[in-house]
Write a protein that holds these residues in place. Structure first.
Motif, PDB file in Angstrom:
ATOM      1  N   LYS A 104     -15.455  -2.671   4.219  1.00  0.00           N
ATOM      2  CA  LYS A 104     -14.572  -2.277   3.105  1.00  0.00           C
ATOM      3  C   LYS A 104     -13.272  -2.848   2.714  1.00  0.00           C
ATOM      4  O   LYS A 104     -12.649  -2.908   1.601  1.00  0.00           O
ATOM      5  N   MET A 105     -12.519  -3.223   3.830  1.00  0.00           N
ATOM      6  CA  MET A 105     -11.378  -3.847   3.659  1.00  0.00           C
ATOM      7  C   MET A 105     -11.533  -5.215   2.767  1.00  0.00           C
ATOM      8  O   MET A 105     -10.704  -5.443   1.729  1.00  0.00           O
ATOM      9  N   ALA A 106     -12.602  -5.863   3.279  1.00  0.00           N
ATOM     10  CA  ALA A 106     -12.703  -7.234   2.533  1.00  0.00           C
ATOM     11  C   ALA A 106     -13.086  -6.866   0.940  1.00  0.00           C
ATOM     12  O   ALA A 106     -12.711  -7.605   0.076  1.00  0.00           O
ATOM     13  N   VAL A 107     -14.015  -5.643   0.653  1.00  0.00           N
ATOM     14  CA  VAL A 107     -14.326  -5.373  -0.671  1.00  0.00           C
ATOM     15  C   VAL A 107     -13.032  -5.176  -1.372  1.00  0.00           C
ATOM     16  O   VAL A 107     -12.613  -5.557  -2.457  1.00  0.00           O
ATOM     17  N   PHE A 108     -11.957  -4.174  -0.898  1.00  0.00           N
ATOM     18  CA  PHE A 108     -10.867  -3.945  -1.298  1.00  0.00           C
ATOM     19  C   PHE A 108      -9.902  -4.934  -1.709  1.00  0.00           C
ATOM     20  O   PHE A 108      -9.323  -5.297  -2.855  1.00  0.00           O
ATOM     21  N   LEU A 109      -9.659  -5.954  -0.523  1.00  0.00           N
ATOM     22  CA  LEU A 109      -8.791  -7.014  -0.942  1.00  0.00           C
ATOM     23  C   LEU A 109      -9.371  -7.780  -1.916  1.00  0.00           C
ATOM     24  O   LEU A 109      -8.651  -8.591  -2.552  1.00  0.00           O
ATOM     25  N   GLN A 110     -10.721  -8.118  -1.935  1.00  0.00           N
ATOM     26  CA  GLN A 110     -11.352  -8.985  -3.156  1.00  0.00           C
ATOM     27  C   GLN A 110     -10.860  -8.258  -4.300  1.00  0.00           C
ATOM     28  O   GLN A 110     -10.630  -9.089  -5.319  1.00  0.00           O
ATOM     29  N   GLY A 111     -10.794  -6.964  -4.468  1.00  0.00           N
ATOM     30  CA  GLY A 111     -10.693  -6.266  -5.741  1.00  0.00           C
ATOM     31  C   GLY A 111      -9.382  -6.614  -6.374  1.00  0.00           C
ATOM     32  O   GLY A 111      -8.951  -6.763  -7.337  1.00  0.00           O
TER      33      GLY A 111
ATOM     34  N   ALA B 234       0.794  -1.322  -0.046  1.00  0.00           N
ATOM     35  CA  ALA B 234      -0.021  -0.096  -0.092  1.00  0.00           C
ATOM     36  C   ALA B 234       1.200   1.295   0.055  1.00  0.00           C
ATOM     37  O   ALA B 234       1.872   1.267   0.617  1.00  0.00           O
ATOM     38  N   THR B 235       0.367   2.391  -0.641  1.00  0.00           N
ATOM     39  CA  THR B 235       1.127   3.660  -0.867  1.00  0.00           C
ATOM     40  C   THR B 235       0.215   4.586  -0.511  1.00  0.00           C
ATOM     41  O   THR B 235      -0.995   4.518  -0.474  1.00  0.00           O
ATOM     42  N   GLY B 236       0.629   5.693  -0.030  1.00  0.00           N
ATOM     43  CA  GLY B 236      -0.088   6.924   0.041  1.00  0.00           C
ATOM     44  C   GLY B 236      -1.131   6.940   0.992  1.00  0.00           C
ATOM     45  O   GLY B 236      -1.001   6.705   2.174  1.00  0.00           O
ATOM     46  N   GLU B 237      -2.233   7.412   0.433  1.00  0.00           N
ATOM     47  CA  GLU B 237      -3.255   7.318   1.323  1.00  0.00           C
ATOM     48  C   GLU B 237      -4.024   6.240   1.841  1.00  0.00           C
ATOM     49  O   GLU B 237      -4.130   6.026   3.179  1.00  0.00           O
ATOM     50  N   GLU B 238      -3.664   4.738   1.039  1.00  0.00           N
ATOM     51  CA  GLU B 238      -3.794   3.517   1.543  1.00  0.00           C
ATOM     52  C   GLU B 238      -3.228   3.242   2.722  1.00  0.00           C
ATOM     53  O   GLU B 238      -3.729   2.606   3.714  1.00  0.00           O
ATOM     54  N   ALA B 239      -1.930   3.621   2.696  1.00  0.00           N
ATOM     55  CA  ALA B 239      -0.758   3.155   3.699  1.00  0.00           C
ATOM     56  C   ALA B 239      -1.174   3.980   5.070  1.00  0.00           C
ATOM     57  O   ALA B 239      -1.463   3.401   6.128  1.00  0.00           O
ATOM     58  N   ALA B 240      -1.726   5.311   4.868  1.00  0.00           N
ATOM     59  CA  ALA B 240      -2.010   6.015   6.037  1.00  0.00           C
ATOM     60  C   ALA B 240      -3.303   5.652   6.561  1.00  0.00           C
ATOM     61  O   ALA B 240      -3.534   5.654   7.852  1.00  0.00           O
ATOM     62  N   ALA B 241      -4.137   5.120   5.745  1.00  0.00           N
ATOM     63  CA  ALA B 241      -5.318   4.487   6.280  1.00  0.00           C
ATOM     64  C   ALA B 241      -5.113   3.188   7.044  1.00  0.00           C
ATOM     65  O   ALA B 241      -5.967   3.096   8.160  1.00  0.00           O
ATOM     66  N   MET B 242      -4.375   2.542   6.526  1.00  0.00           N
ATOM     67  CA  MET B 242      -4.241   1.248   7.070  1.00  0.00           C
ATOM     68  C   MET B 242      -3.269   1.100   8.401  1.00  0.00           C
ATOM     69  O   MET B 242      -3.638   0.550   9.420  1.00  0.00           O
ATOM     70  N   GLU B 243      -2.437   2.415   8.526  1.00  0.00           N
ATOM     71  CA  GLU B 243      -1.781   2.589   9.822  1.00  0.00           C
ATOM     72  C   GLU B 243      -2.853   3.087  10.832  1.00  0.00           C
ATOM     73  O   GLU B 243      -2.616   2.690  11.923  1.00  0.00           O
ATOM     74  N   SER B 244      -3.774   3.977  10.501  1.00  0.00           N
ATOM     75  CA  SER B 244      -4.688   4.403  11.345  1.00  0.00           C
ATOM     76  C   SER B 244      -5.652   3.318  11.972  1.00  0.00           C
ATOM     77  O   SER B 244      -6.074   3.368  13.085  1.00  0.00           O
ATOM     78  N   ILE B 245      -5.937   2.436  11.194  1.00  0.00           N
ATOM     79  CA  ILE B 245      -6.815   1.300  11.573  1.00  0.00           C
ATOM     80  C   ILE B 245      -5.829   0.375  12.490  1.00  0.00           C
ATOM     81  O   ILE B 245      -6.621  -0.055  13.445  1.00  0.00           O
ATOM     82  N   SER B 246      -4.349   0.299  12.216  1.00  0.00           N
ATOM     83  CA  SER B 246      -3.843  -0.559  13.110  1.00  0.00           C
ATOM     84  C   SER B 246      -3.695   0.105  14.466  1.00  0.00           C
ATOM     85  O   SER B 246      -3.314  -0.559  15.474  1.00  0.00           O
ATOM     86  N   LYS B 247      -3.796   1.493  14.459  1.00  0.00           N
ATOM     87  CA  LYS B 247      -3.827   2.173  15.791  1.00  0.00           C
ATOM     88  C   LYS B 247      -4.933   2.519  16.511  1.00  0.00           C
ATOM     89  O   LYS B 247      -5.059   3.007  17.494  1.00  0.00           O
ATOM     90  N   ALA B 248      -6.160   2.085  15.770  1.00  0.00           N
ATOM     91  CA  ALA B 248      -7.408   2.274  16.372  1.00  0.00           C
ATOM     92  C   ALA B 248      -7.346   1.504  17.790  1.00  0.00           C
ATOM     93  O   ALA B 248      -6.905   0.511  18.108  1.00  0.00           O
ATOM     94  N   PRO B 249      -8.292   2.265  18.711  1.00  0.00           N
ATOM     95  CA  PRO B 249      -8.314   1.648  20.086  1.00  0.00           C
ATOM     96  C   PRO B 249      -9.199   0.402  20.153  1.00  0.00           C
ATOM     97  O   PRO B 249     -10.138   0.282  19.286  1.00  0.00           O
ATOM     98  N   VAL B 250      -8.825  -0.511  20.944  1.00  0.00           N
ATOM     99  CA  VAL B 250      -9.450  -1.814  21.179  1.00  0.00           C
ATOM    100  C   VAL B 250     -10.895  -1.395  21.938  1.00  0.00           C
ATOM    101  O   VAL B 250     -10.857  -0.627  22.920  1.00  0.00           O
ATOM    102  N   PRO B 251     -11.876  -2.076  21.317  1.00  0.00           N
ATOM    103  CA  PRO B 251     -13.286  -1.803  22.177  1.00  0.00           C
ATOM    104  C   PRO B 251     -13.109  -2.236  23.534  1.00  0.00           C
ATOM    105  O   PRO B 251     -12.586  -3.344  23.929  1.00  0.00           O
TER     106      PRO B 251
END
Length: 173
Positions: free
Chosen positions: A78-85, A3-20
């Motif tokens: 959305k990640m499933a749709v992205f990965l499926q694509g 992933a590059t650019g916006e995708e990498a930033a989005a994935m990074e923010s997802i990985s840093k999201a707080p645990v419920p």
């Protein structure tokens, strides 16, 4: 595919999201939020009295549990749709390569057949040339003999012209 650019930033923010939070942490967070709220009010009051124009930041509150679950589901969908694509595009690329390889293989087979036919025809021509070679040699010999006869005829012609000239000289005398 990285992933590059916006995708990498989005994935990074997802990985840093707080645990419920679980049921145990909800009680602790509720108490902590109540303590923080009273501390913030005290800090506001003291800052208003001393600094005059300085604003203080308030702690952001987390969304309610059902909203977090909905956002997580939405993100995973959305990640499933992205990965499926991505996987579909990769599969299509491989299918295209496979078809190109098959077509290339067919073209090479056609070229092989053509070259085999050309080789056969060349061998036939070589055999015909070999069978005609004695006749071609005879033609070359006849041509050499004709050339030799032609030179002899020229020599004879010049000799006869000389004799004629001598004869005319003798006649005039």
């Amino acid at each position: 595919m990285a992933a590059t650019g916006e995708e990498a930033a989005a994935m990074e923010s997802i990985s840093k999201a707080p645990v419920p939070p679980t049921d145990l942490t909800v009680e602790h967070e509720t108490e902590a939020a109540a303590n923080d709220a009273t501390d913030n009010q005290k800090a506001k009051r003291s800052s208003n009295n001393n600094d005059g124009g300085v604003e203080t930041a308030e702690e952001a509150t987390e969304p309610a549990q059902p909203q977090i679950n909905e956002l997580c589901r939405d993100m995973f969908d959305k990640m499933a749709v992205f990965l499926q694509g991505e996987l579909t595009a990769t599969c299509e690329d491989y299918k295209l390569l496979e078809n190109m390889n098959k077509l290339s293989s067919l073209k090479y087979m056609e070229m092989k057949d053509i070259s085999i036919n050309i080789s056969r025809n060349l061998q036939d021509l070589n055999q015909k040339y070999a069978s005609l070679q004695p006749y071609l040699d005879q033609i070359n010999q006849i041509e050499e003999q004709v050339t030799a006869l032609e030179q002899a005829a020229y020599k004879l012609d010049t000799y006869s012209k000389k004799l004629e000239a001598k004869f005319k000289k003798l006649e005039k005398r």
